[in-house]
Design a protein around this motif. Structure first.
Motif, PDB file in Angstrom:
ATOM      1  N   GLY A   1       0.817  -1.209   0.000  1.00  0.00           N
ATOM      2  CA  GLY A   1       0.000   0.000   0.000  1.00  0.00           C
ATOM      3  C   GLY A   1       0.850   1.259   0.000  1.00  0.00           C
ATOM      4  O   GLY A   1       2.067   1.218  -0.232  1.00  0.00           O
ATOM      5  N   ASP A   2       0.203   2.397   0.261  1.00  0.00           N
ATOM      6  CA  ASP A   2       0.915   3.666   0.222  1.00  0.00           C
ATOM      7  C   ASP A   2       2.008   3.688   1.298  1.00  0.00           C
ATOM      8  O   ASP A   2       1.897   3.054   2.337  1.00  0.00           O
ATOM      9  N   GLY A   3       3.053   4.431   0.987  1.00  0.00           N
ATOM     10  CA  GLY A   3       4.191   4.538   1.910  1.00  0.00           C
ATOM     11  C   GLY A   3       5.258   3.485   1.653  1.00  0.00           C
ATOM     12  O   GLY A   3       6.341   3.550   2.226  1.00  0.00           O
ATOM     13  N   VAL A   4       4.971   2.519   0.784  1.00  0.00           N
ATOM     14  CA  VAL A   4       5.941   1.444   0.538  1.00  0.00           C
ATOM     15  C   VAL A   4       6.892   1.867  -0.585  1.00  0.00           C
ATOM     16  O   VAL A   4       6.484   2.464  -1.578  1.00  0.00           O
ATOM     17  N   ARG A   5       8.163   1.558  -0.370  1.00  0.00           N
ATOM     18  CA  ARG A   5       9.202   1.874  -1.358  1.00  0.00           C
ATOM     19  C   ARG A   5       9.907   0.598  -1.781  1.00  0.00           C
ATOM     20  O   ARG A   5       9.885  -0.393  -1.046  1.00  0.00           O
ATOM     21  N   TYR A   6      10.552   0.665  -2.938  1.00  0.00           N
ATOM     22  CA  TYR A   6      11.369  -0.471  -3.364  1.00  0.00           C
ATOM     23  C   TYR A   6      12.614  -0.544  -2.505  1.00  0.00           C
ATOM     24  O   TYR A   6      13.193   0.481  -2.117  1.00  0.00           O
ATOM     25  N   GLU A   7      13.019  -1.765  -2.196  1.00  0.00           N
ATOM     26  CA  GLU A   7      14.268  -2.029  -1.486  1.00  0.00           C
ATOM     27  C   GLU A   7      14.844  -3.283  -2.152  1.00  0.00           C
ATOM     28  O   GLU A   7      14.348  -4.390  -1.938  1.00  0.00           O
ATOM     29  N   LEU A   8      15.820  -3.089  -2.998  1.00  0.00           N
ATOM     30  CA  LEU A   8      16.336  -4.222  -3.770  1.00  0.00           C
ATOM     31  C   LEU A   8      17.223  -5.065  -2.861  1.00  0.00           C
ATOM     32  O   LEU A   8      18.227  -4.574  -2.330  1.00  0.00           O
ATOM     33  N   ARG A   9      16.814  -6.288  -2.647  1.00  0.00           N
ATOM     34  CA  ARG A   9      17.484  -7.164  -1.686  1.00  0.00           C
ATOM     35  C   ARG A   9      18.329  -8.179  -2.446  1.00  0.00           C
ATOM     36  O   ARG A   9      17.769  -9.019  -3.174  1.00  0.00           O
ATOM     37  N   PRO A  10      19.659  -8.146  -2.246  1.00  0.00           N
ATOM     38  CA  PRO A  10      20.536  -9.055  -2.986  1.00  0.00           C
ATOM     39  C   PRO A  10      20.115 -10.513  -2.799  1.00  0.00           C
ATOM     40  O   PRO A  10      19.776 -10.927  -1.697  1.00  0.00           O
ATOM     41  N   GLY A  11      20.098 -11.250  -3.910  1.00  0.00           N
ATOM     42  CA  GLY A  11      19.844 -12.691  -3.847  1.00  0.00           C
ATOM     43  C   GLY A  11      18.381 -13.078  -3.808  1.00  0.00           C
ATOM     44  O   GLY A  11      18.042 -14.239  -4.045  1.00  0.00           O
ATOM     45  N   ALA A  12      17.487 -12.128  -3.504  1.00  0.00           N
ATOM     46  CA  ALA A  12      16.058 -12.470  -3.450  1.00  0.00           C
ATOM     47  C   ALA A  12      15.505 -12.533  -4.878  1.00  0.00           C
ATOM     48  O   ALA A  12      16.018 -11.858  -5.772  1.00  0.00           O
ATOM     49  N   PRO A  13      14.443 -13.344  -5.098  1.00  0.00           N
ATOM     50  CA  PRO A  13      13.914 -13.519  -6.463  1.00  0.00           C
ATOM     51  C   PRO A  13      13.412 -12.201  -7.054  1.00  0.00           C
ATOM     52  O   PRO A  13      12.655 -11.487  -6.400  1.00  0.00           O
ATOM     53  N   THR A  14      13.852 -11.905  -8.285  1.00  0.00           N
ATOM     54  CA  THR A  14      13.463 -10.620  -8.899  1.00  0.00           C
ATOM     55  C   THR A  14      12.378 -10.816  -9.952  1.00  0.00           C
ATOM     56  O   THR A  14      12.209 -11.900 -10.488  1.00  0.00           O
ATOM     57  N   LYS A  15      11.704  -9.740 -10.249  1.00  0.00           N
ATOM     58  CA  LYS A  15      10.716  -9.690 -11.321  1.00  0.00           C
ATOM     59  C   LYS A  15      11.236  -8.712 -12.377  1.00  0.00           C
ATOM     60  O   LYS A  15      12.107  -7.880 -12.064  1.00  0.00           O
ATOM     61  N   ALA A  16      10.655  -8.803 -13.589  1.00  0.00           N
ATOM     62  CA  ALA A  16      11.205  -8.021 -14.704  1.00  0.00           C
ATOM     63  C   ALA A  16      11.319  -6.535 -14.358  1.00  0.00           C
ATOM     64  O   ALA A  16      12.358  -5.903 -14.612  1.00  0.00           O
TER      65      ALA A  16
END
Ligand code: AKG
Length: 289
Positions: free
Chosen positions: A245-260
């Motif tokens: 929901g609102d207030g959420v930001r991306y946080e790219l976490r090394p090794g975790a499964p990614t999406k396009a």
């Protein structure tokens, strides 16, 4: 396809909102029109029959945990992710069912975005437990309004593989290291606090006996896992849909499964409407699809 209503059968109550905030999980009995489940039956069957979109978690456990195939039960744990991207019924369920409004009510959100969906089937005689884990460590997200809605297609009990949630664990402030889901072994290259060892009879663990039409919603920071399906006859079919929901930001976490679309964003970017993480509900418009 005739799409059932986007309205829940009943409102989320104030007590349920409080329980979600306090415990990091809430069981919502008889809230989802079962027409939605009828619609999902065939796509779920097609999905678990297709190894291109479903992982055999029983085989995965043998591979990653070095467990002897002989210790596998007669059943299989089958799981996949992001079915909504390829299947119109899963897309309708994730975007136009009552789930986004339910998530908004529990998280007091003005906007709800779809993060992913997942099929989670434990056939009768499935030996695999779902290892204790926290969804947040798998998600390339940071913020408080992130949740998973767990939707059973069958009656589910402790005997058939109910999910167990560690009450209050969402308030730890920790991001736990993701694991292989059927083994405590962490995913390679990932970071985070190790998942603590929690005994099966820990009094903080809560499990719900659920019926089709019920929804269980947990906060993304809540530790949870699930038992084997010990029944010889009863299936445990479930679909999870994960929202932010609102207030959420991306946080790219090394090794975790990614999406396009994760290749198009940077840590700290706010989640905004995007085909990979679409806006599916807003306080002003209701269902956005
Ligand atoms: O259904 C299961 O076995 C686990 C579900 C789960 O971990 C989830 O939906 O986040």
């Amino acid at each position: 396809m005739s799409v059932p209503t986007s309205d829940p059968l009943r409102p989320v109550t104030a007590d349920e909102v409080d329980a979600f905030a306090r415990d990091g999980v809430v069981h919502l009995p008889a809230i989802l029109p079962t027409d939605w489940l009828d619609l999902l039956v065939d796509p779920v069957e097609a999905t678990i029959a297709d190894p291109a979109v479903t992982t055999d978690m029983t085989a995965l456990r043998t591979a990653v945990a070095g467990v002897s195939p002989d210790s596998a039960g007669t059943g299989r744990f089958l799981s996949g992710v992001d079915h909504w991207l390829h299947d119109p019924v899963f897309a309708a369920f994730a975007t136009a069912s009552p789930l986004p409004a339910i998530a908004a009510a529990l998280m007091d959100a003005d906007r709800i975005h779809l993060y992913e969906d997942s099929v989670l089937v434990k056939e009768p005689g499935t030996a695999e437990v779902t290892a204790l884990h926290q969804d947040l460590g798998y998600f390339h997200l940071d913020g408080d309004r992130i949740c998973t809605t767990w939707v059973p297609l069958d009656p589910v009990t402790v005997e058939t593989g109910a999910v167990a949630y560690l009450r209050g664990s969402h308030r730890s402030g920790l991001v736990h290291r993701p694991n292989w889901f059927v083994s405590d072994e962490p995913l390679p290259g990932t970071a985070g606090t190790p998942v603590p060892a929690i005994a099966d009879d820990d009094p903080r663990l809560v499990r719900f006996a659920v019926q089709p039409g019920d929804v269980v919603v947990h906060h993304a920071a809540t530790l949870h896992g699930a038992g084997p399906n010990r029944s010889d006859t009863a299936r445990r079919r479930a679909v999870s849909v994960r929202y932010c929901g609102d207030g959420v930001r991306y946080e790219l976490r090394p090794g975790a499964p990614t999406k396009a679309h994760h290749h198009e964003v940077r840590s700290g970017d706010p989640v905004v409407d995007h085909p990979g993480c679409p806006l599916v509900w807003s306080r002003t418009l209701g269902s956005a699809r």
